[in-house]
Design a protein around this motif. Structure first.
Motif, short mmCIF file in Angstrom:
data_model
loop_
_atom_site.label_atom_id
_atom_site.label_comp_id
_atom_site.label_asym_id
_atom_site.label_seq_id
_atom_site.Cartn_x
_atom_site.Cartn_y
_atom_site.Cartn_z
N SER A 1 36.37 94.30 43.85
CA SER A 1 36.17 94.33 45.31
C SER A 1 36.92 95.49 45.95
N GLY A 2 37.42 96.41 45.11
CA GLY A 2 38.05 97.61 45.64
C GLY A 2 39.55 97.53 45.89
N TRP A 3 40.17 96.46 45.44
CA TRP A 3 41.62 96.31 45.61
C TRP A 3 42.35 96.99 44.45
N HIS A 4 43.50 97.56 44.76
CA HIS A 4 44.43 98.04 43.75
C HIS A 4 45.46 96.93 43.55
N VAL A 5 45.74 96.60 42.31
CA VAL A 5 46.64 95.50 41.97
C VAL A 5 47.88 96.07 41.30
N VAL A 6 49.05 95.72 41.84
CA VAL A 6 50.33 96.15 41.29
C VAL A 6 51.17 94.91 41.06
N VAL A 7 51.83 94.87 39.91
CA VAL A 7 52.72 93.76 39.58
C VAL A 7 54.16 94.19 39.87
N ALA A 8 54.92 93.31 40.54
CA ALA A 8 56.34 93.53 40.81
C ALA A 8 57.09 92.32 40.28
N THR A 9 57.89 92.52 39.24
CA THR A 9 58.49 91.38 38.55
C THR A 9 59.96 91.57 38.23
N ASN B 1 46.41 78.66 43.97
CA ASN B 1 46.60 79.53 42.81
C ASN B 1 46.18 80.95 43.16
N LEU B 2 46.34 81.86 42.21
CA LEU B 2 45.99 83.26 42.42
C LEU B 2 44.51 83.43 42.71
N PHE B 3 43.66 82.66 42.06
CA PHE B 3 42.22 82.78 42.28
C PHE B 3 41.88 82.52 43.75
N GLU B 4 42.45 81.47 44.33
CA GLU B 4 42.17 81.14 45.74
C GLU B 4 42.76 82.20 46.67
N ALA B 5 43.96 82.69 46.36
CA ALA B 5 44.58 83.73 47.19
C ALA B 5 43.74 85.00 47.14
N ALA B 6 43.27 85.37 45.94
CA ALA B 6 42.44 86.55 45.78
C ALA B 6 41.13 86.41 46.56
N THR B 7 40.54 85.24 46.48
CA THR B 7 39.28 84.97 47.19
C THR B 7 39.49 85.16 48.70
N LEU C 1 41.79 87.12 50.16
CA LEU C 1 41.96 88.55 50.44
C LEU C 1 40.63 89.29 50.40
N ILE C 2 39.81 88.97 49.42
CA ILE C 2 38.52 89.63 49.28
C ILE C 2 37.62 89.34 50.49
N ALA C 3 37.70 88.12 50.99
CA ALA C 3 36.89 87.73 52.15
C ALA C 3 37.33 88.46 53.41
N GLY C 4 38.58 88.96 53.39
CA GLY C 4 39.06 89.76 54.53
C GLY C 4 39.51 88.90 55.66
#
Length: 178
Positions: A42-50, A167-173, A175-178
């Motif tokens: 969906s055009g997002w850049h994903v960065v992990v900070a751990t 979960n991450l799936f719901e959070a991602a959904t 963000l993608i929905a805007g």
């Protein structure tokens, strides 16, 4: 540029009280790889900070950490996604560094490296320190109930405006929905 920061343990993969120390212990959470793939597609850049204080504690070394991250990248790629970068803090809390969450140093480094504004920048985590790190710079804290998320939610004191998802799936959904 649409960029989201993800914590690792408890968000992408299972967390452990005794630390995730090797590739056998690095086990993805249900639908987390698909979530990263959906973000990427969906055009997002994903960065992990751990935070990885297991290095500072001597529980594992950089080679083991790199192997875990190679596994994470491979599985995300196989799911159709991409992680653009992984930022780590190897220090323990006693080191008093600026990069260890809840300090905002890692988030600031990511924003600088990717040339994105901190204001409104979303970060998804399962612990209060993840939320505090992004809230400290005016970003959007997002809590998932996986990992330590339920405990974090029950303890209260979440930064103002924190969004909460199962979960991450719901959070991602979301963000993608805007």
């Amino acid at each position: 540029m649409k960029l989201v920061i993800l914590d690792r343990d408890g968000v992408i993969n299972q967390d452990r009280d005794d630390f995730v120390k090797n590739t056998l212990e690095w086990i993805p959470l249900d639908k987390s790889l698909e979530a990263v793939a959906n973000l990427t597609q969906s055009g997002w850049h994903v960065v992990v900070a751990t935070n990885q204080s297991g290095i500072g504690r001597g529980l594992f070394d950089v080679h083991a950490l790199n192997a875990m991250h190679e596994k994470m990248h491979r599985l995300v790629n196989q799911a159709g996604g991409r992680i653009d970068a992984v930022f780590i803090c190897p220090h323990t809390a006693n080191d008093k560094c600026g990069c260890r969450k809840p300090m905002p140093g890692m988030v600031q480094d990511i924003a600088e490296r990717f040339n994105v504004r901190l204001e409104g920048l979303p970060m998804i985590g399962d612990s209060l320190r993840d939320l505090e790190a992004i809230a400290a710079v005016g970003g959007q804290p997002i809590l998932v109930r996986t990992g330590k998320g339920e405990k974090t939610l029950a303890a209260g004191n979440l930064p103002a405006g924190t969004l909460v998802f199962d979960n991450l799936f719901e959070a991602a959904t979301h963000l993608i929905a805007g």
